[in-house]
Design an enzyme around this catalytic site. Sequence first.
Site, PDB file in Angstrom:
ATOM      1  N   LYS A 108     -42.705 -10.639 -33.134  1.00 54.59           N
ATOM      2  CA  LYS A 108     -42.094  -9.474 -32.493  1.00 54.59           C
ATOM      3  C   LYS A 108     -41.333  -8.680 -33.543  1.00 54.59           C
ATOM      4  CE  LYS A 108     -38.538  -7.813 -29.480  1.00 54.59           C
ATOM      5  NZ  LYS A 108     -37.242  -8.121 -28.850  1.00 54.59           N
ATOM      6  N   GLY A 169     -29.022  -5.419 -24.170  1.00 53.28           N
ATOM      7  CA  GLY A 169     -27.798  -6.052 -23.700  1.00 53.28           C
ATOM      8  C   GLY A 169     -26.984  -5.246 -22.714  1.00 53.28           C
ATOM      9  N   ALA A 195     -35.604  -5.151 -23.232  1.00 48.60           N
ATOM     10  CA  ALA A 195     -34.227  -4.664 -23.332  1.00 48.60           C
ATOM     11  C   ALA A 195     -33.801  -3.908 -22.083  1.00 48.60           C
ATOM     12  CB  ALA A 195     -34.016  -3.776 -24.558  1.00 48.60           C
ATOM     13  N   GLY A 196     -32.606  -4.257 -21.605  1.00 48.94           N
ATOM     14  CA  GLY A 196     -31.974  -3.505 -20.528  1.00 48.94           C
ATOM     15  C   GLY A 196     -32.037  -4.126 -19.152  1.00 48.94           C
ATOM     16  N   ASN A 217     -33.197 -11.619 -22.519  1.00 45.13           N
ATOM     17  CA  ASN A 217     -32.328 -12.677 -23.013  1.00 45.13           C
ATOM     18  C   ASN A 217     -30.958 -12.595 -22.345  1.00 45.13           C
ATOM     19  OD1 ASN A 217     -31.178 -13.774 -26.338  1.00 45.13           O
ATOM     20  ND2 ASN A 217     -31.078 -14.775 -24.388  1.00 45.13           N
TER      21      ASN A 217
END
Length: 267
Positions: A108, A169, A195-196, A217
């Site tokens: 990635k 995040g 993301a998000g 994550n």
Amino acid sequence: MNHPKDLPMDTLKLGSHLVRSRLLVGSGKYRDLDETRAATEASGAEIVTVAIRRTNIGQDPSQPNLLDVLPPERFTILPNTAGCYTAADAVRTLHLARELLDGHALVKLEVLGDERTLFPNMPETLKAADELVKAGFEVMVYCSDDPVQARMLEDLGCVAVMPLASLIGSGMGILNPWNLAIIIEQAKVPVIVDAGVGTASDAAVAMELGCDGVLMNSAIAHAGDPVRMARAMAAAVQAGRDAFLAGRMPKRTYRGEPSSPVGGLIA
């Protein structure tokens, strides 16, 4: 690990890898390695991202090794370039990862442009992607939600494009579904929201739009109960995928319709 003979029809192909789960998870931000293992197992994910510049996977024999709790025999480790701000740093980091993981090609790529927003630096991302593809890597790439940039990355040979839903995040969910829909419509490689995502409904919406998968994550690791949230995310991704494949009913503005047949009513 992949077991192609056992895979159902609705599998996800990322480079040379076939997986059942369309939920990809990160391995950072947990309280400890035990929590990392428990949440990852609860998620059902088969692909786990590892920030090579921040996580020990053998670089330092004196420190705990993530691979002891997430063994490559059970999970496909996806090395990423979190913390890299130039194409050169990202390329160097992934060559190191390939050495540490015995020639592993699926990676990635993310090249950041700003420490505050962690928004991608797209010129450097394109440069790094070109170099890595030519070096034999199977590149999944974090990018802006710009359909033109996504198409350029695909044309370079990336095996998946990973537009952000919102800032890394942030937990803000999908802020621009229209751009995401254009990327999905034009792409010939998997589109994975990266993301998000903040909660299960965000993941379900991404899948209902037609994304091929979701990577997260913070949404799991920063939850009050990461293991329970991991289970919720797995269910949401599957529900969203099923809803997309089923095809939702059309929206009817200003007109209702009885939920039961009106013909042949009992007198």
